[in-house]
Design an enzyme around this catalytic site. Structure first.
Site, short mmCIF file in Angstrom:
data_model
loop_
_atom_site.label_atom_id
_atom_site.label_comp_id
_atom_site.label_asym_id
_atom_site.label_seq_id
_atom_site.Cartn_x
_atom_site.Cartn_y
_atom_site.Cartn_z
N TRP A 162 1.16 -1.01 -0.22
CA TRP A 162 -0.23 0.24 -0.12
C TRP A 162 0.96 1.23 0.01
O TRP A 162 0.55 1.93 -0.56
CB TRP A 162 -0.89 -0.21 1.43
N ASP A 181 -1.30 6.12 6.27
CA ASP A 181 -2.52 5.46 5.98
C ASP A 181 -2.54 5.00 6.88
O ASP A 181 -1.66 3.79 7.26
CB ASP A 181 -2.16 4.70 4.17
N LYS A 190 -12.29 -1.70 7.71
CA LYS A 190 -11.73 -2.47 7.80
C LYS A 190 -11.92 -2.95 9.44
O LYS A 190 -12.57 -4.26 10.16
CB LYS A 190 -10.15 -2.46 8.04
C1 PLP Z 1 -7.47 -1.84 1.86
C2 PLP Z 1 -6.25 -0.12 1.95
C3 PLP Z 1 -6.04 0.35 1.16
C4 PLP Z 1 -6.93 0.23 -0.15
O1 PLP Z 1 -8.71 0.98 0.21
P1 PLP Z 1 -10.14 1.05 -0.59
O2 PLP Z 1 -10.24 1.82 0.43
O3 PLP Z 1 -9.70 -0.25 -1.42
O4 PLP Z 1 -8.65 2.08 -1.66
C5 PLP Z 1 -5.40 1.25 0.99
N1 PLP Z 1 -4.31 0.76 2.50
C6 PLP Z 1 -4.62 0.39 3.36
C7 PLP Z 1 -3.32 0.43 4.25
C8 PLP Z 1 -5.62 -0.89 2.97
O5 PLP Z 1 -5.61 -1.99 3.87
#
Ligand code: PLP
Length: 362
Positions: free
Chosen positions: A101, A170, A194
């Protein structure tokens, strides 16, 4: 009993929250209408969004220096919104890469900025503070607090020593799973799906003095300052998602807040890692111990051919969605806020039984 759902995204939600959604689905707050039918301009929905903001503020301890914004487009839209909004007059942004990511975010930012690599990892560990290298001209330093695909999590907030370079994180896959010192961040964000509700909502917490740096050609709906000015309603927001995340936030509160979420996360992941560590000949792990994620436990059967067998037998035992991410294969157990400790215990029991049934052939 419901099966245990170890899906990485979207993910299991607390049963009381799901029941509440069901119970008031046709008649929300005695209005005779469903939340799906409620206007985002109605006083009830405005109050709901206010309540969610207050809950995010109190759970995370967000100081007044920071705004709380609700966006759409998932975490990946933030990969672009961050550079579009935070570069300001600068041209350089620093990225720490620890897995899929952060790598993806770095690649997206190349459209807008010159990238300075602050750390280039390979998905097995986080850097020590000494390994992080940031140029002073950088507009911000970006990292991913928990790499969902590789199962690599920072134990604490990295300190690059580059005073004055705002820190951006993030937190999509470990949001609301432990207390965070928000004052250390220029910006942090998380897609909800999540730890914090269904997909369709992204929470952004940003230092107010960083709002308004976007250049004039940045589209209106991609400008944080516009979200701040409009109470996160520059257009029709995802009302149902805001409603679900508000219930999720209330649930976290009622269960004891982020310290309790952290205690449970440590307990769940300890149980699963201990089971894996007992069978090193059957299950392989690539992540350094100190960087092991509390949220996503990633492992591989030593005999790769056993992966589909594991998934089939686990499914029959009521343990769902344990496949690893398609890019790394193997297996992954996601242990988010809504996963009860009993789910980790059931998985550990299964790991032991599976290892006994399928011992490594010499
Ligand atoms: C799931 C995830 C993403 C992508 O998320 P989307 O909402 O599908 O764009 C980005 N960064 C992390 C750390 C994630 O767990």
């Amino acid at each position: 009993m419901r099966p245990y759902n170890f899906s990485a995204d979207p993910s299991t939600m607390p049963e009381p929250v799901l029941r509440r959604i069901r119970d008031e689905f046709l008649d929300w707050q005695g209005t005779g209408c469903s939340i799906l039918e409620a206007s985002h301009r109605s006083p009830r929905v405005l109050a709901l969004v206010k309540e969610l903001e207050e809950r995010v503020r109190s759970l995370l301890g967000v100081p007044d220096t920071h705004a709380v914004l609700f966006c759409q487009g998932g975490a990946r839209l933030q990969f672009a919104m961050v550079p579009m909004n935070l570069l300001g007059a600068g041209t350089v942004a620093s990225y720490i890469v620890t897995g899929t990511w952060s790598k993806s975010a770095e690649t997206e930012a190349m459209r807008f900025a010159r990238i300075q690599s602050a750390f280039a990892g390979n998905g097995t560990r986080t850097p020590s503070d000494e390994e992080i290298d940031v140029t002073a001209e950088s507009s911000y330093l970006y990292y991913c607090d928990n790499e969902t695909v590789h199962g690599v999590e920072f134990a604490g907030i990295p300190d690059s020593g580059a005073a004055g370079v705002p820190l951006v994180a993030d937190m999509s896959s470990n949001f609301m799973s432990r207390p965070v010192d928000v004052s250390k961040f220029g910006l942090l964000y998380a897609a909800a799906q999540k730890n914090f509700g269904p997909a369709g909502l992204t929470v952004v917490v940003v230092r107010r003095d960083l709002l308004g740096l976007a250049s004039p050609e940045v589209p209106t709906l991609l400008n944080y300052a516009v979200y701040e000015k409009t109470g996160s309603m520059p257009n029709t927001p995802a009302v149902f998602q805001l409603y679900c995340s508000n219930l999720m936030a209330a649930w976290i509160e009622s269960e004891g807040g982020l310290a309790e979420m952290d205690a449970r996360a440590r307990e769940r992941s300890r149980i699963v890692y201990e089971a894996l560590d007992e069978h090193p000949d059957v299950y392989l792990q690539r992540v350094d111990r100190a960087s092991r994620s509390r949220m996503n436990v990633v492992f591989h059967p030593a005999e790769e051919a056993l992966t589909p067998v594991f998934l089939k037998e686990a499914h029959e035992a009521g343990l769902l969605n344990l496949a690893g991410h398609r890019t790394v294969g193997g297996l992954r157990a996601s242990l988010y806020n809504a996963m009860p400790v009993s789910g980790a215990i059931a998985l550990a029991d299964f790991l032991h039984a599976f290892a006994r049934r399928h011992p490594r052939r010499a």
